[in-house]
Design an enzyme around this catalytic site. Structure first.
Site, PDB file in Angstrom:
ATOM      1  N   HIS A  20     -46.952 -58.080  18.072  1.00 24.62           N
ATOM      2  CA  HIS A  20     -46.278 -59.340  18.395  1.00 24.62           C
ATOM      3  C   HIS A  20     -46.416 -60.359  17.261  1.00 24.62           C
ATOM      4  O   HIS A  20     -45.501 -61.135  17.012  1.00 24.62           O
ATOM      5  CB  HIS A  20     -46.847 -59.921  19.697  1.00 24.62           C
ATOM      6  CG  HIS A  20     -46.397 -59.178  20.913  1.00 24.62           C
ATOM      7  ND1 HIS A  20     -45.481 -59.682  21.806  1.00 24.62           N
ATOM      8  CD2 HIS A  20     -46.715 -57.947  21.367  1.00 24.62           C
ATOM      9  CE1 HIS A  20     -45.270 -58.796  22.770  1.00 24.62           C
ATOM     10  NE2 HIS A  20     -46.013 -57.735  22.520  1.00 24.62           N
ATOM     11  N   ASP A 110     -43.492 -66.640  21.384  1.00 24.51           N
ATOM     12  CA  ASP A 110     -43.351 -65.310  21.964  1.00 24.51           C
ATOM     13  C   ASP A 110     -43.027 -65.488  23.445  1.00 24.51           C
ATOM     14  O   ASP A 110     -43.726 -66.231  24.152  1.00 24.51           O
ATOM     15  CB  ASP A 110     -44.674 -64.561  21.789  1.00 24.51           C
ATOM     16  CG  ASP A 110     -44.571 -63.086  22.127  1.00 24.51           C
ATOM     17  OD1 ASP A 110     -44.007 -62.762  23.189  1.00 24.51           O
ATOM     18  OD2 ASP A 110     -45.082 -62.267  21.349  1.00 24.51           O
ATOM     19  N   THR A 132     -39.687 -59.777  21.880  1.00 25.72           N
ATOM     20  CA  THR A 132     -40.079 -58.725  20.934  1.00 25.72           C
ATOM     21  C   THR A 132     -39.597 -57.333  21.336  1.00 25.72           C
ATOM     22  O   THR A 132     -39.791 -56.376  20.594  1.00 25.72           O
ATOM     23  CB  THR A 132     -41.622 -58.686  20.777  1.00 25.72           C
ATOM     24  OG1 THR A 132     -42.208 -58.549  22.071  1.00 25.72           O
ATOM     25  CG2 THR A 132     -42.138 -59.947  20.122  1.00 25.72           C
ATOM     26  N   GLN A 334     -47.597 -48.433   7.510  1.00 29.05           N
ATOM     27  CA  GLN A 334     -46.484 -47.646   8.053  1.00 29.05           C
ATOM     28  C   GLN A 334     -45.188 -47.823   7.276  1.00 29.05           C
ATOM     29  O   GLN A 334     -44.470 -46.857   7.021  1.00 29.05           O
ATOM     30  CB  GLN A 334     -46.260 -48.008   9.530  1.00 29.05           C
ATOM     31  CG  GLN A 334     -45.151 -47.172  10.176  1.00 29.05           C
ATOM     32  CD  GLN A 334     -45.318 -47.067  11.664  1.00 29.05           C
ATOM     33  OE1 GLN A 334     -46.251 -46.439  12.142  1.00 29.05           O
ATOM     34  NE2 GLN A 334     -44.423 -47.679  12.400  1.00 29.05           N
ATOM     35  N   TRP A 352     -41.082 -50.749  19.989  1.00 25.98           N
ATOM     36  CA  TRP A 352     -39.853 -51.307  19.407  1.00 25.98           C
ATOM     37  C   TRP A 352     -39.996 -51.600  17.918  1.00 25.98           C
ATOM     38  O   TRP A 352     -39.062 -51.370  17.145  1.00 25.98           O
ATOM     39  CB  TRP A 352     -39.426 -52.563  20.174  1.00 25.98           C
ATOM     40  CG  TRP A 352     -38.094 -53.102  19.725  1.00 25.98           C
ATOM     41  CD1 TRP A 352     -37.826 -54.362  19.270  1.00 25.98           C
ATOM     42  CD2 TRP A 352     -36.831 -52.400  19.679  1.00 25.98           C
ATOM     43  NE1 TRP A 352     -36.484 -54.491  18.948  1.00 25.98           N
ATOM     44  CE2 TRP A 352     -35.863 -53.294  19.188  1.00 25.98           C
ATOM     45  CE3 TRP A 352     -36.451 -51.095  19.999  1.00 25.98           C
ATOM     46  CZ2 TRP A 352     -34.517 -52.936  19.023  1.00 25.98           C
ATOM     47  CZ3 TRP A 352     -35.112 -50.732  19.822  1.00 25.98           C
ATOM     48  CH2 TRP A 352     -34.165 -51.645  19.340  1.00 25.98           C
ATOM     49  N   ASN A 353     -41.152 -52.115  17.472  1.00 22.06           N
ATOM     50  CA  ASN A 353     -41.329 -52.363  16.043  1.00 22.06           C
ATOM     51  C   ASN A 353     -41.225 -51.068  15.244  1.00 22.06           C
ATOM     52  O   ASN A 353     -40.544 -51.005  14.214  1.00 22.06           O
ATOM     53  CB  ASN A 353     -42.691 -53.017  15.766  1.00 22.06           C
ATOM     54  CG  ASN A 353     -42.749 -54.453  16.227  1.00 22.06           C
ATOM     55  OD1 ASN A 353     -41.724 -55.100  16.399  1.00 22.06           O
ATOM     56  ND2 ASN A 353     -43.937 -54.959  16.451  1.00 22.06           N
ATOM     57  N   SER A 354     -41.904 -50.020  15.710  1.00 20.93           N
ATOM     58  CA  SER A 354     -41.850 -48.727  15.014  1.00 20.93           C
ATOM     59  C   SER A 354     -40.429 -48.154  15.026  1.00 20.93           C
ATOM     60  O   SER A 354     -39.970 -47.582  14.037  1.00 20.93           O
ATOM     61  CB  SER A 354     -42.818 -47.727  15.665  1.00 20.93           C
ATOM     62  OG  SER A 354     -44.150 -48.075  15.387  1.00 20.93           O
ATOM     63  N   GLU A 357     -38.439 -50.024  12.479  1.00 19.68           N
ATOM     64  CA  GLU A 357     -38.854 -49.666  11.122  1.00 19.68           C
ATOM     65  C   GLU A 357     -38.272 -48.312  10.727  1.00 19.68           C
ATOM     66  O   GLU A 357     -37.723 -48.154   9.629  1.00 19.68           O
ATOM     67  CB  GLU A 357     -40.381 -49.648  11.031  1.00 19.68           C
ATOM     68  CG  GLU A 357     -40.983 -51.039  11.053  1.00 19.68           C
ATOM     69  CD  GLU A 357     -42.493 -51.065  11.232  1.00 19.68           C
ATOM     70  OE1 GLU A 357     -43.042 -52.173  11.361  1.00 19.68           O
ATOM     71  OE2 GLU A 357     -43.114 -49.975  11.241  1.00 19.68           O
ATOM     72  N   ASP A 373     -41.822 -49.755  27.892  1.00 21.50           N
ATOM     73  CA  ASP A 373     -40.475 -49.835  27.319  1.00 21.50           C
ATOM     74  C   ASP A 373     -40.169 -48.683  26.369  1.00 21.50           C
ATOM     75  O   ASP A 373     -39.012 -48.481  25.995  1.00 21.50           O
ATOM     76  CB  ASP A 373     -40.326 -51.143  26.525  1.00 21.50           C
ATOM     77  CG  ASP A 373     -40.940 -52.320  27.248  1.00 21.50           C
ATOM     78  OD1 ASP A 373     -40.958 -52.303  28.490  1.00 21.50           O
ATOM     79  OD2 ASP A 373     -41.414 -53.242  26.576  1.00 21.50           O
TER      80      ASP A 373
END
Length: 458
Positions: A20, A110, A132, A334, A352-354, A357, A373
Site C-alpha cells: 500500500h 488510502d 489500491t 521484483q 494487484w501490484n505484482s 508490474e 482479491d
C-alpha cells in the site's frame, strides 16, 4: 503568495504495509515531477523505511509506534487504534503547516483509511481517495455497499455471479471474503469501510488505466466514479520521464538484488521462471512441496523468493539438488528482476501490484492466487487479458498439484501456440501501459487535470 500558487502541497496517507505504501509513494513522485510538493505521512514504525528524492516524509501514529501491526496482533485492534491516533496526529500535521509557505492543499489517502477524509474536511481542504485494488474488485465491493447483492454470496458451481459491466465471475473468480465473509471479518470490514464516506471525496483515484479496465470503471461510475491513473509503477520501467526512478523508494525488507542480478547474467534470455508470492502470503508445506517437484520436473532455470521463515517447508535437499539450475533468495527487487531479459515467466500470487508490474513489463504469468482479491486478478490474467495461464486446483487438497503446475510452466515457457499468443498479448499490454502514463496518455492527462485544479486553487 506567488510561490504558494505555483506549488500546492499534497499529503499522502498510505495503509502501512509494503503493497500500500509503494503505489501511493509512486503517485507522490508523479505529482512532485509536475510541480507539486508531496509529503508522505506514514506510521512511526514504517517512517524510516521510506527514502525518495523530492518527497518529504512525516510521522503519524497508529498507537503502536514500536512494532506497528505486529505489536497490535489483531486487525480490528490495530484499525481501531489507527483511526483514533491517526486522525489526531494527521490533524496536528495539517495544522503545523497552516502558517508555513506550503500549507496543505489536499490529503490523498488510502481508501482503507476513510477517517483521513474526515480530517481533510475538518480542515477545509481537498480529500482524494486512492484505491489500491483493480477497478474490477473495487466494482464488486461497490455493488455490495450499494446492496446490488448481499453477503455471503451463494454461487453454485456452474452458476456465475452476474454484475452490470463485469464479466461472469464463477466461484473461483470472486474475492474470498465474498464467498466466506466469516473467514477474515476484520479485513472484510476494512474493504467495506472504503465506501463508508467516499461520496464526500473530491476525487477518487484507481491504480489501473483506461485500456485495461476503463469500461469496467465506467460501468460502476454511479457508485464509484473513479479516475484511473495507473499503472503506478516506477517511471524507468514505463515512460522514463522521472529521472532515476528505478524503485518505489520504500522497503520494509533489505533486498538481495545484486545476488539475483549476478545469477541472472549467467542465464539465456527468457529461460528463467521467477516465482514470488509477495510479502504476506504463507504457502502450506504441501503446496511448497508441489511447486518444488514441478520445478525439478521442468528441468528449467528458476529464481524462487522464499522468506527465511518459509524455507523449512521446502523438501529436504531440494536446494542442493537444484544447484546451478535454481536460486533461492529471501527477497529480491521484483521490478529489476522482471525487467531482466533472462526472465521467461512470472509465477505469482496475483496481488494487484505484482499483476500490474508483470503486465507493465510484458512478462507472461502463471497465476496461483491464494486468497481475497487475487482470485479475481487471476481470472483476468488468464481469461480476459490472456497474458498467462491459471493452474487448476486439486479439489480435494485445495492446492495446485505438481503435474498441473508443470503442464502450465511448459505451456508458457516452451515454444508453441499457447506460448506465442501469451507473449504477443503480454507485449501488447506492456505497450498500452506505457502509452497510458506517457505524455498525452489517458492516465497522464488525468493526473495533469488534478494538478491543474490544485494549482488553480492553491
Amino acid at each position: 503568495m506567488v510561490g504558494k500558487r505555483n506549488e500546492p502541497h499534497v499529503i499522502f496517507v498510505p495503509y502501512p504495509s509494503q503493497g500500500h505504501i509503494n503505489p501511493l509513494l509512486q503517485f507522490a513522485k508523479r505529482l512532485a515531477s509536475k510541480g507539486v510538493k508531496a509529503t508522505i505521512a506514514t506510521t512511526k514504525y514504517t517512517v524510516k523505511s521510506i527514502h525518495s528524492p523530492n518527497i518529504s516524509v512525516e510521522a503519524i501514529s497508529d498507537g503502536f509506534d514500536e512494532g506497528g501491526f505486529s505489536q497490535a496482533q489483531k486487525a480490528d485492534v490495530f484499525l481501531k487504534s489507527f483511526k483514533e491516533n491517526g486522525s489526531r496526529t494527521l490533524s496536528q500535521l495539517v495544522k503545523s503547516y497552516e502558517n508555513s509557505t506550503h500549507p496543505i492543499s489536499c490529503i490523498v489517502y488510502d481508501a482503507f483509511l476513510p477517517w483521513a477524509l474526515d480530517v481533510a474536511k475538518k480542515h477545509g481542504i481537498y480529500g482524494a481517495a486512492f484505491f489500491t485494488n483493480s477497478a474490477t474488485v473495487c466494482a464488486v465491493f461497490a455493488h455490495i455497499h450499494h446492496s446490488t447483492f448481499s453477503l455471503p454470496v451463494k454461487i453454485e458451481e456452474n452458476e456465475p455471479l452476474l454484475l452490470p459491466g463485469l464479466p461472469c465471475l464463477y466461484p473461483l473468480d470472486v474475492p474470498g471474503f465474498i464467498r466466506d465473509p466469516d473467514s477474515y471479518p476484520a479485513y472484510l470490514a476494512m474493504k467495506m469501510s472504503q465506501f463508508s464516506n467516499v461520496e464526500n471525496a473530491d476525487w477518487i483515484f484507481g491504480n489501473s488505466f483506461q485500456q485495461l479496465e476503463g469500461e469496467i470503471a465506467r460501468g460502476v461510475s454511479k457508485f464509484w466514479p473513479a479516475k484511473l491513473i495507473g499503472p503506478i509503477v516506477p517511471s524507468s520501467y514505463l515512460d522514463g520521464r522521472i529521472e532515476g526512478d528505478k524503485g518505489y523508494g520504500a522497503s520494509l525488507w533489505k533486498p538481495l538484488s545484486q545476488e539475483c542480478l549476478n545469477w541472472l547474467k549467467t542465464k539465456p534470455n527468457q529461460s528463467v521462471i521467477y516465482i514470488s508470492f509477495g510479502s504476506m502470503v504463507s504457502l502450506t508445506p504441501k503446496q511448497m512441496k508441489e511447486i518444488a517437484y514441478a520445478l525439478i520436473g521442468s528441468n528449467m532455470n528458476f529464481l524462487w523468493v522464499v522468506r527465511e521463515t518459509e524455507k523449512c517447508k521446502l523438501p529436504k535437499r531440494f536446494i542442493e539438488s537444484t544447484n546451478g539450475k535454481g536460486l533461492i533468495v529471501s527477497w529480491c527487487n521484483q521490478l529489476e528482476t522482471l525487467a531482466n531479459e533472462a526472465i521467461g515467466c512470472f509465477v505469482t500470487h496475483c496481488g494487484w501490484n505484482s499483476t500490474l508490474e508483470g503486465l507493465s513489463l510484458g512478462v507472461p504469468m502463471v497465476a496461483m492466487p491464494q486468497w481475497s482479491d487475487q482470485m479475481t486478478d487471476a481470472k483476468f490474467i488468464d481469461e480476459i487479458w490472456k497474458i498467462g495461464v491459471r493452474p487448476k486446483l486439486d479439489e480435494l487438497l485445495g492446492i495446485v498439484r505438481r503435474e498441473e503446475l508443470l503442464f502450465c510452466l511448459k505451456e508458457v515457457m516452451e515454444e508453441g501456440e499457447t506460448s506465442y499468443v501469451i507473449r504477443r498479448n503480454a507485449r501488447k499490454w506492456r505497450d498500452l501501459a506505457k502509452k497510458a502514463v506517457s505524455e498525452g496518455g489517458s492516465s497522464d492527462k488525468t493526473i495533469n487535470e488534478f494538478v491543474y485544479i490544485l494549482k488553480r486553487n492553491s
